[in-house]
Design a protein around this motif. Structure first.
Motif, short mmCIF file in Angstrom:
data_model
loop_
_atom_site.label_atom_id
_atom_site.label_comp_id
_atom_site.label_asym_id
_atom_site.label_seq_id
_atom_site.Cartn_x
_atom_site.Cartn_y
_atom_site.Cartn_z
N ASP A 1 -27.31 -24.11 -33.77
CA ASP A 1 -27.79 -25.29 -34.46
C ASP A 1 -27.47 -26.55 -33.68
O ASP A 1 -26.33 -27.01 -33.66
N ASN A 2 -28.48 -27.06 -32.98
CA ASN A 2 -28.39 -28.41 -32.42
C ASN A 2 -27.18 -28.62 -31.49
O ASN A 2 -26.45 -29.59 -31.63
N VAL A 3 -26.97 -27.72 -30.52
CA VAL A 3 -25.80 -27.86 -29.65
C VAL A 3 -26.09 -28.79 -28.46
O VAL A 3 -27.20 -28.83 -27.92
N THR A 4 -25.03 -29.53 -28.08
CA THR A 4 -25.11 -30.48 -26.96
C THR A 4 -23.88 -30.30 -26.09
O THR A 4 -22.78 -30.06 -26.62
N LYS A 5 -24.06 -30.37 -24.79
CA LYS A 5 -22.90 -30.32 -23.89
C LYS A 5 -23.11 -31.31 -22.75
O LYS A 5 -24.15 -31.31 -22.10
N THR A 6 -22.10 -32.15 -22.55
CA THR A 6 -22.18 -33.17 -21.50
C THR A 6 -21.04 -32.96 -20.51
O THR A 6 -19.91 -32.69 -20.93
N PHE A 7 -21.34 -33.02 -19.22
CA PHE A 7 -20.29 -32.96 -18.20
C PHE A 7 -20.22 -34.31 -17.51
O PHE A 7 -21.18 -34.70 -16.85
N SER A 8 -19.10 -34.97 -17.63
CA SER A 8 -18.89 -36.30 -17.03
C SER A 8 -20.19 -37.10 -16.89
O SER A 8 -20.62 -37.44 -15.80
N PHE B 1 -25.90 -23.27 -21.75
CA PHE B 1 -26.28 -22.84 -23.09
C PHE B 1 -25.63 -21.49 -23.42
O PHE B 1 -25.01 -21.31 -24.46
N PHE B 2 -25.73 -20.58 -22.48
CA PHE B 2 -25.15 -19.25 -22.64
C PHE B 2 -23.64 -19.31 -22.77
O PHE B 2 -23.05 -18.66 -23.62
#
Lengths: 293, 244, 325
Positions: free
Chosen positions: B5-12, B43-44
């Protein structure tokens, strides 16, 4: 009075710090690029001191020969570093990290004994060059001229080093390698030459710091393992592979040792190791380092 | 089964995955595709617990598994294979799979009985079903690439997963190896009633077995649907398939 | 491994024959080898089995020596009880230190083990009231082992021989336990951590917990070894914990072959015997050791056992698979 005393304690810590920075910067440089902690770095430092003494002995009549001796010692150790890297160390790059560590430890054992065979087990000393004899009074605390000279030189080397890292293509490669190994290949760097170069520069710095310490500390077997443990602490505090981290680590180490003796005279060694442990627990990559990728 | 559900990941400062949602039904075979750098691996890794999303939630059979440790996610019924082959290279094929049984079935607290006695039959059955029984004595790391991928599948299956995540299952394989690997996957998924979620760069593979496809581009999901729907999507054609 | 030779029994029987040679010197060497073997085997649970490079294993060796030595000397605690404490105390310390260490990987792990060991060393070195500071603790009583002489067939041996018998039995017992642990499901899962920690976590292994357990177990057995060494040495000194001692156990393990359960024992025998032989005619033992280490790294990375194994395979006409199996 108390302020003067504290200030002189501070100066003594600062002197320790500058010497340690000179030694540890080479260690940190090699770790940043080759990802190996070089145990033999302390031995190179010790051999630098012995070489300086030896050159002085040959140049006995000239008191100012120290400057030449220091340069000769640093160059000699740089050549030693070149030979070691080219003939042996590079054959271990593909192998496990542990084998590389053990290789540098084998060098500690072999070169340490070689120094004993060549120069005996007694204390040797080098006299200070007359041009920097005498002391300076700074806020009532005495600072020997030679220490002042080393401090200035230490800062100069730090700044020069930093400029090289920031402004040259070699510096860019070194920074890239310290951050991300895989990036190195994509920069089209000739990795073999870079490794040799870094190892040689690091050896030069070790030899130079050994030579520079010889007028204020006795040259004895065992000074190698003593300094390498201190240098480990410095680079761990500041951050393995981080240039300014090493500088900061050395400053902190010098002051903790200098004031630790005043506060807990019996546990001054304890305090620096405790500091190292705390840093590793709270921020394993050091104060100014960054996590390894 | 799996509900992202609506995942977000930010790297610096760089947003690798931005607000992606995806639902995979029980026994569905779903694929995530996208050009290099689309955020598939990130994502994985969020689904398998190797990375924690900055925001959003991941649920497995209704249970929130967002950001919990990989070994716990594994225990909750998810198996995975990795993009770079990821086995225990100096152990034999047999020991690889047996170790996975030991771990999954909680034998790790046993400090005393010889490990070799446990799960011999289960290991044999699994190795036979993935076609590695003949090579059981081989050291994992010296086998062919295709065989190592098979072994990795074996490791994932040993934890009796209901859901299997496969990161580029055919990367680096020859055409024949790819064909065999896909047939094996299909058979295993059928036999064990598995739900499958995989990433893949080979479009032929994707369109031949996936029932549902999600397309990632620059960290966002730009399309989702059956193979036919995705194939017909104009944006996908423009950004992705257009490169053919 | 699968050839079902009961190696533990073979080694025990061989070791027990030493006093029959009747040489005080042989017994002396053999005692040292037995005790240090346990130290090295305990270390290899971390290095060879779990893939953890500790630079601070000597701390637990030393803690065991202090604990047992102090209990026996100051409180007259019976030998076996004091020995048990010499295992449990270091295991507890290893549990606490290890809790922090296993959160780190690679060189950071090694550096933190070093930092903790040096902290313990610095405290023992300067805490005169309890550890005797740099003077250490001397005159640790020998355990009461006269009853060994009453065993039929074992009459007529010296006190040193009695202590040797006790050491061999205790050490072999500990090594046997470590062997069981290594071959157990727990041990097997430790090898998966060595091979590939990322994958290990995704077959369901809680990597940190397993590493911590291994760290505490290894620390405990190192402690037992140190306890025996303190008695053998008739004194305990802070030097037992200083970092070169940690380097020594690492080298012994590598010399023998870290990929073999008995490798560390082979390494210990080699190191102790060579050390005795070489120091009898030159003071430059480090030079020789360093050279051996170099030869090993470049020519026999599998250690003594690795070389023997490769030789045996060649004799049987098999292909050797690159050195380290």
């Amino acid at each position: 009075m108390a302020a003067e005393f504290l200030f002189s304690q501070f100066l003594s810590g600062l002197t320790t710090a500058i010497f340690l920075f000179l030694v540890a910067s080479g260690l940190s440089l090699v770790f940043g690029v080759l990802r190996v902690l070089n145990f033999a770095h302390g031995t190179f430092y010790m051999l630098g001191a012995y070489l300086a003494w030896q050159t002085m002995a040959w140049l006995a009549p000239t008191k100012e020969g120290f400057w030449l001796a220091a340069l000769a010692a640093a160059t000699g150790i740089a050549i030693l570093g070149f030979v070691v890297e080219r003939l042996m160390f590079r054959h271990l790059y593909g192998k496990e990290e542990l084998y590389q560590l053990l290789f540098t430890y084998a060098l500690v054992l072999i070169l340490g004994d070689a120094a004993k065979i060549l120069w005996g087990t007694g204390q040797l000393s080098v006299s200070r060059p007359p041009s920097v004899e005498g002391s300076l009074s700074v806020f009532g605390a005495l600072l020997p001229g030679y220490n002042l000279f080393v401090m200035v030189l230490g800062f100069a080397i730090a700044i020069g080093f930093w400029v090289i890292l920031q402004r040259t293509s070699a510096g860019r490669m070194i920074r890239a390698a310290a951050m991300d190994r895989e990036m190195l290949g994509s920069l089209g760097a000739n990795v073999g030459v870079l490794y040799t170069g870094v190892f040689v520069v690091s050896s030069f710095l070790a030899g130079l710091s050994g030579a520079l310490v010889s007028p204020i500390k006795a040259i004895v077997p065992g000074m190698d393992v003593e300094i390498i443990v201190e240098a480990f602490i410095v680079v761990v505090i500041g951050g393995l592979g981080s240039f300014w981290g090493t500088f900061l680590g050395a400053l902190i180490y010098g002051q903790v040792l200098s004031f630790g003796i005043l506060i807990f005279p019996r546990f001054s060694i304890f305090s620096v190791f405790a500091l190292m442990a705390v840093i590793l627990i709270v921020r394993p990559w050091g104060l100014l380092g960054r996590p390894l990728k | 089964m799996l509900d992202i559900d609506n995942v977000t990941k930010t790297f610096s400062g760089f947003t690798a995955v931005s607000g992606v949602s995806l639902t995979v039904e029980k026994q569905q075979i779903a694929a995530v595709i996208g050009p290099n750098g689309a955020g598939k691996s990130t994502f994985f890794n969020m689904i398998t617990g190797h990375l924690t999303p900055d925001s959003g939630a991941i649920r497995l059979n209704g249970r929130d598994i967002t950001g919990i440790a990989p070994h716990k996610i594994c225990g909750a019924g998810m198996g995975r294979s990795f993009q770079r082959t990821n086995i225990f290279p100096k152990l034999t094929v047999f020991d690889n799979v047996q170790a996975a049984y030991l771990a999954h079935r909680g034998k790790g607290g046993n400090f005393w009985s010889p490990a070799e006695r446990f799960y011999r039959d289960e290991t044999e059955a699994l190795l036979r079903s993935i076609g590695l029984w003949e090579q059981r004595e081989s050291i994992g790391g010296v086998m062919s690439y295709g065989a190592q991928k098979q072994l990795e599948l074996g490791l994932a299956l040993a934890s009796d997963p209901a859901l299997l995540l496969l990161d580029e299952p055919t990367a680096g394989m020859s055409a024949t190896e790819t064909h065999e690997a896909i047939r094996l996957l299909e058979r295993i998924a059928g036999e064990r009633e598995l739900t499958l979620l995989f990433t893949e760069h080979d479009m032929e593979v994707v369109f031949s077995i996936a029932q549902k496809i999600a397309v990632l581009h620059q960290g966002r999901k730009i399309a989702e649907g059956t193979p036919a729907e995705v194939r017909a999507d104009p944006e996908v054609r423009r950004i992705y398939l257009g490169h053919h | 491994m699968s050839r079902r030779i009961p190696w533990t029994l073979v080694v025990l029987l061989l070791a027990l024959t030493i006093p029959w040679f009747g040489s005080r010197y042989y017994t002396f060497l053999a005692t040292q080898i037995a005790i240090l073997s346990l130290f090295a085997v305990s270390y290899n649970l971390l290095l060879g089995t779990t893939g953890l490079v500790s630079f601070g294993h000597a701390a637990y060796f030393g803690l065991g020596a202090y604990a047992t030595g102090l209990l026996m000397k100051e409180l007259n605690v019976p030998f076996l009880l004091a020995l048990l404490a010499g295992g449990l105390l270091p295991a507890a310390f290893a549990g606490v230190f290890g809790y922090f260490c296993v959160r780190l990987t690679k060189i950071y792990f090694s550096m933190l083990t070093l930092a903790f060991a040096q902290i313990v060393w610095a405290i023992c070195f300067q805490w005169n009231e309890v550890t005797g500071g740099d003077q250490g603790i001397s005159a640790i009583p020998y355990p009461e082992l006269g009853w060994i002489g009453a065993i039929p067939g074992l009459g007529g041996f010296r006190t040193g021989d009695h202590f040797y018998f006790a050491c061999v039995v205790l050490v072999i017992l500990c090594i046997w336990v470590l062997g069981r642990i290594t071959d157990s499901p727990f041990g097997r899962l430790l090898t998966t951590i060595r091979e590939n920690p990322e994958r290990a976590s995704f077959i369901g292994v809680d990597v940190r917990r397993y590493e911590l357990a291994a760290f505490a177990i290894a620390g405990g057995f190192a402690g037992v070894s140190g306890a025996l060494f303190g008695i053998f040495n008739r004194g305990v000194f802070a030097d037992f914990m200083f970092w070169p001692k940690s380097a020594e156990v690492l080298i012994m393990t590598i010399l023998g072959g870290m990929n073999y359960f008995w490798g560390p024992v082979a390494g210990t025998i080699m190191m102790v015997v060579l050390n005795q032989q070489i120091t009898s005619y030159t003071e430059y033992w480090p030079l020789v050791l360093g050279t051996i280490l170099l030869v090993l790294l470049f020519a026999f990375p599998g250690g003594l056992m690795g070389a023997l194994d490769a030789g045996a395979k060649r004799l049987r006409g098999q292909k050797t698979g690159g050195g380290d199996a």
